[in-house]
Design an enzyme around this catalytic site. Structure first.
Site, PDB file in Angstrom:
ATOM      1  N   ASP A  67       0.815  -1.220   0.000  1.00  0.00           N
ATOM      2  CA  ASP A  67       0.000   0.000   0.000  1.00  0.00           C
ATOM      3  C   ASP A  67       0.848   1.270   0.000  1.00  0.00           C
ATOM      4  O   ASP A  67       0.399   2.304   0.464  1.00  0.00           O
ATOM      5  CB  ASP A  67      -0.911   0.005   1.240  1.00  0.00           C
ATOM      6  CG  ASP A  67      -0.121  -0.048   2.539  1.00  0.00           C
ATOM      7  OD1 ASP A  67       0.824  -0.850   2.616  1.00  0.00           O
ATOM      8  OD2 ASP A  67      -0.432   0.711   3.461  1.00  0.00           O
ATOM      9  N   LYS A 180      -6.023  -0.566   7.000  1.00  0.00           N
ATOM     10  CA  LYS A 180      -4.829  -0.216   7.785  1.00  0.00           C
ATOM     11  C   LYS A 180      -4.763   1.295   7.982  1.00  0.00           C
ATOM     12  O   LYS A 180      -5.151   2.067   7.105  1.00  0.00           O
ATOM     13  CB  LYS A 180      -3.585  -0.674   7.020  1.00  0.00           C
ATOM     14  CG  LYS A 180      -2.291  -0.143   7.601  1.00  0.00           C
ATOM     15  CD  LYS A 180      -1.100  -0.425   6.702  1.00  0.00           C
ATOM     16  CE  LYS A 180      -0.330   0.854   6.470  1.00  0.00           C
ATOM     17  NZ  LYS A 180       0.929   0.652   5.743  1.00  0.00           N
ATOM     18  N   GLU A 221      -2.139   0.338  13.738  1.00  0.00           N
ATOM     19  CA  GLU A 221      -0.679   0.363  13.601  1.00  0.00           C
ATOM     20  C   GLU A 221      -0.032   1.565  14.290  1.00  0.00           C
ATOM     21  O   GLU A 221       0.121   2.619  13.688  1.00  0.00           O
ATOM     22  CB  GLU A 221      -0.293   0.353  12.117  1.00  0.00           C
ATOM     23  CG  GLU A 221       1.214   0.334  11.908  1.00  0.00           C
ATOM     24  CD  GLU A 221       1.641   0.254  10.442  1.00  0.00           C
ATOM     25  OE1 GLU A 221       0.771   0.148   9.560  1.00  0.00           O
ATOM     26  OE2 GLU A 221       2.842   0.318  10.192  1.00  0.00           O
ATOM     27  N   GLU A 223       3.269   2.589  15.080  1.00  0.00           N
ATOM     28  CA  GLU A 223       4.663   2.165  14.840  1.00  0.00           C
ATOM     29  C   GLU A 223       5.633   3.015  15.642  1.00  0.00           C
ATOM     30  O   GLU A 223       5.707   4.232  15.459  1.00  0.00           O
ATOM     31  CB  GLU A 223       5.007   2.274  13.346  1.00  0.00           C
ATOM     32  CG  GLU A 223       6.492   1.969  13.089  1.00  0.00           C
ATOM     33  CD  GLU A 223       6.907   1.943  11.605  1.00  0.00           C
ATOM     34  OE1 GLU A 223       6.042   2.161  10.727  1.00  0.00           O
ATOM     35  OE2 GLU A 223       8.096   1.709  11.352  1.00  0.00           O
ATOM     36  N   LYS A 263      -0.851  -4.086  14.496  1.00  0.00           N
ATOM     37  CA  LYS A 263       0.369  -4.132  13.666  1.00  0.00           C
ATOM     38  C   LYS A 263       1.433  -3.280  14.337  1.00  0.00           C
ATOM     39  O   LYS A 263       1.520  -2.077  14.085  1.00  0.00           O
ATOM     40  CB  LYS A 263       0.050  -3.614  12.266  1.00  0.00           C
ATOM     41  CG  LYS A 263       1.254  -3.514  11.348  1.00  0.00           C
ATOM     42  CD  LYS A 263       0.825  -3.439   9.894  1.00  0.00           C
ATOM     43  CE  LYS A 263       1.997  -3.180   8.988  1.00  0.00           C
ATOM     44  NZ  LYS A 263       1.691  -3.452   7.585  1.00  0.00           N
ATOM     45  N   SER A 334       2.964  -8.597   8.665  1.00  0.00           N
ATOM     46  CA  SER A 334       2.271  -7.769   7.677  1.00  0.00           C
ATOM     47  C   SER A 334       3.363  -6.876   7.105  1.00  0.00           C
ATOM     48  O   SER A 334       3.461  -5.702   7.433  1.00  0.00           O
ATOM     49  CB  SER A 334       1.168  -6.952   8.347  1.00  0.00           C
ATOM     50  OG  SER A 334       0.631  -6.021   7.431  1.00  0.00           O
ATOM     51  N   TYR A 396       4.440   6.386   4.526  1.00  0.00           N
ATOM     52  CA  TYR A 396       3.891   5.420   3.569  1.00  0.00           C
ATOM     53  C   TYR A 396       3.145   6.142   2.491  1.00  0.00           C
ATOM     54  O   TYR A 396       2.353   5.823   1.841  1.00  0.00           O
ATOM     55  CB  TYR A 396       3.053   4.360   4.303  1.00  0.00           C
ATOM     56  CG  TYR A 396       3.782   3.056   4.250  1.00  0.00           C
ATOM     57  CD1 TYR A 396       4.877   2.837   5.070  1.00  0.00           C
ATOM     58  CD2 TYR A 396       3.446   2.080   3.340  1.00  0.00           C
ATOM     59  CE1 TYR A 396       5.609   1.671   4.991  1.00  0.00           C
ATOM     60  CE2 TYR A 396       4.161   0.908   3.264  1.00  0.00           C
ATOM     61  CZ  TYR A 396       5.242   0.708   4.077  1.00  0.00           C
ATOM     62  OH  TYR A 396       5.966  -0.451   3.982  1.00  0.00           O
TER      63      TYR A 396
HETATM   64  P1  13P Z   1       7.310  -2.319   6.451  1.00  0.00           P
HETATM   65  O1  13P Z   1       7.158  -3.785   6.607  1.00  0.00           O
HETATM   66  O2  13P Z   1       8.002  -1.930   5.171  1.00  0.00           O
HETATM   67  O3  13P Z   1       7.873  -1.632   7.642  1.00  0.00           O
HETATM   68  O4  13P Z   1       5.870  -1.684   6.298  1.00  0.00           O
HETATM   69  C1  13P Z   1       4.722  -2.305   6.533  1.00  0.00           C
HETATM   70  C2  13P Z   1       3.636  -1.305   6.600  1.00  0.00           C
HETATM   71  O5  13P Z   1       2.568  -1.531   6.113  1.00  0.00           O
HETATM   72  C3  13P Z   1       3.867  -0.035   7.316  1.00  0.00           C
HETATM   73  O6  13P Z   1       2.677   0.691   7.401  1.00  0.00           O
END
Ligand code: 13P
Length: 396
Positions: A67, A180, A221, A223, A263, A334, A396
Site C-alpha cells: 500500500d 490499515k 498500527e 509504529e 500491527k 504484515s 507510507y
Molecule cells: P514495512 O514492513 O516496510 O515496515 O511496512 C509495513 C507497513 O505496512 C507499514 O505501514
C-alpha cells in the site's frame, strides 16, 4: 489508631443503554457487550469481523503490505531508473498479485493503496478479483499519511478521518474486508511526547471504530520507529507505553477487540545503536511488551518489518514464535519492505524478469510463513535477502 477506609464507586454504565442500567444480556455475557449498544455493532457484524480477522491470521500465513503511496513508490523506482507513473506502478503490482496460486499458502491478505485497488491486470481483470480467486482477502490503506503535530519536536499524527465512514462503506462494497491506518512515533530526547501518544492513540481508536461500523477489520498500527541510537530496553519501555495508551483509547471508543488486529513494531534497538542484540533478546523484549499491554481478546498481531532485512524479519519473527511463555494471540507478519525488496531487485523494470521476481516473492513469503509457525530454519537467501531496508523518516 486511626482507621483508614477507601471506597471506590463506579458510575453506572450510562453508555450501555438509555435507561442507565446494564441490560440483562450484558450482565450475562460480556462477549456480546457491544451488541447491546444500538450505536455500536450488531451480532452479525461482530461475527463477520471475527471471521475476517481470524482468517487473516490463520497459522503460517500473514499479510503483504503493498500500500505504498504514490510518493513512496518513487523511493522504490528511482534507484532502478524507472519513472514513477501510474502504468509502471500497475506493472509492478501486477507482478505481486499474478504469480502462482501457491502464494495463498503463506499470504492471507493484501493491503492496497487506493489507486491499486481500482487497477486491472493486462487481461482486464481487477487485482481485487485476482486475489479473491486465490483466496487472498483484499484490504485497503485508509489513512492519508503523516502530518506535523504543531508545537512538538518534529512529531506527527496521521490524517484521514474526513469522510472515512463513506470511504469505508464504498471499499466494503468493492470487496475490501480489512483496513490499515499507520501512526508513527519517534524515540528521542523526551520523545514521544505525551501529546503525541495521546493523539495517535485516539485517532487510531476513532479510525478502528469507523471501520468496524462498516464491516471492515481495522489493523491498528502504532509504529515506534527504529530511527536513533536507543537500546533495546528503551524501545521496550516506549513500546509498552504506546500500546497501553492505544488499548485504553480503543476501550474508550468501544472498539470490539475480537474484530481487530494489531500491527506493531518488533521491539528492537535503534538503527544506530552500537550494541547488537540476538534474535532471542528481541523476542523476549517483544513478547514481554505485548504480554503487558495487549488484551488476549485481540486475535492476532502482525508485525511490520520497519527496515529490517528480509532475512532478519524472518529470523526475528521465528524467534518470537519460539519464545516460551504466554502468547494468547497469533504472531505473524504484515510486511512491506521485507516482502518486496528482492522482488524489486530482481525485476528492475524488465519484462523478462517478471517470473523470477514472482519466485522471489513466493520464496520470502514461504520463509515468513514458516517463521510465523516458529519453523524457519534460516537461509532463504533472495536477491536482497540480507540487505538493510532502513529508511529515515519513512512516510507510507
Ligand atoms: P514495512 O514492513 O516496510 O515496515 O511496512 C509495513 C507497513 O505496512 C507499514 O505501514
Amino acid at each position: 489508631m486511626v482507621e483508614l477506609k477507601f471506597r471506590c464507586t463506579v458510575n453506572p454504565p450510562s453508555d450501555i443503554n438509555n435507561s442507565g442500567k446494564a441490560s440483562k444480556k450484558f450482565s450475562e455475557n460480556l462477549f456480546i457487550y457491544s451488541s447491546n449498544m444500538p450505536q455500536y455493532l450488531s451480532a452479525d457484524k461482530e461475527k463477520e469481523l471475527i471471521e475476517t480477522a481470524t482468517t487473516l491470521i490463520v497459522k503460517g500465513k500473514g499479510v503483504l503490505a503493498a500500500d505504498e503511496s504514490t510518493a513512496s513508490m518513487l523511493k522504490h523506482f528511482q534507484p532502478l531508473g524507472l519513472e514513477n507513473n501510474e502504468e509502471n506502478r500497475r506493472l509492478y503490482r501486477q507482478i505481486l498479485f499474478t504469480g502462482s496460486k501457491e502464494l495463498s499458502n503463506y499470504i492471507s491478505g493484501v493491503i492496497f493503496f487506493h489507486e491499486t485497488f481500482y487497477q486491472y491486470d493486462n487481461n482486464g481483470k481487477s487485482f481485487r478479483e485476482i486475489l479473491k480467486d486465490k483466496g487472498i482477502i483484499p484490504g485497503i490503506k485508509v489513512d492519508k499519511g503523516l502530518v506535523p503535530l504543531a508545537g512538538t519536536n518534529g512529531e506527527n499524527t496521521t490524517q484521514g478521518l474526513d469522510n472515512l465512514s463513506e470511504r469505508c462503506a464504498q471499499y466494503y462494497r468493492d470487496g475490501a474486508r480489512f483496513a490499515k491506518w499507520r501512526c508513527a512515533l519517534k524515540i528521542g530526547d523526551g520523545l514521544p511526547s505525551e501529546l503525541c501518544i495521546r493523539e495517535t492513540s485516539n485517532v487510531l481508536a476513532r479510525y478502528a471504530s469507523i471501520c468496524q461500523q462498516n464491516g471492515i477489520v481495522p489493523i491498528v498500527e502504532p509504529e515506534v520507529l527504529s530511527e536513533g541510537d536507543h537500546d533495546l530496553e528503551t524501545c521496550q519501555y516506549i513500546t509498552e507505553k504506546v500500546l497501553a495508551a492505544t488499548y485504553k483509547a480503543l476501550n474508550e471508543h468501544h472498539v470490539f477487540l475480537e474484530g481487530t488486529l494489531l500491527k506493531p513494531n518488533m521491539v528492537t534497538a535503534g538503527f544506530d545503536c552500537k550494541k547488537k542484540y540476538k534474535p532471542e533478546d528481541i523476542a523476549r523484549a517483544t513478547v514481554t511488551a505485548l504480554q503487558r499491554t495487549v488484551p488476549p481478546a485481540v486475535p492476532g498481531i502482525c508485525f511490520l518489518s520497519g527496515g529490517q532485512s528480509e532475512e532478519e524479519a524472518s529470523i526475528n519473527l521465528n524467534a518470537i514464535n519460539q519464545y516460551p511463555g504466554k502468547k494468547p494471540w497469533a504472531l505473524t507478519f504484515s510486511y512491506g519492505r521485507a516482502l518486496q525488496a528482492s522482488v524489486l531487485a530482481t525485476w528492475v523494470g524488465r519484462p523478462e524478469n517478471v517470473s523470477a521476481a514472482q519466485n522471489q516473492l513466493l520464496k520470502r513469503a514461504q520463509a515468513h510463513g514458516a517463521a510465523a509457525k516458529g519453523e524457519y530454519k534460516g537461509g532463504a537467501s533472495g536477491t536482497a535477502g540480507g540487505q538493510s531496508l532502513f529508511e529515515a523518516n519513512r512516510n507510507y
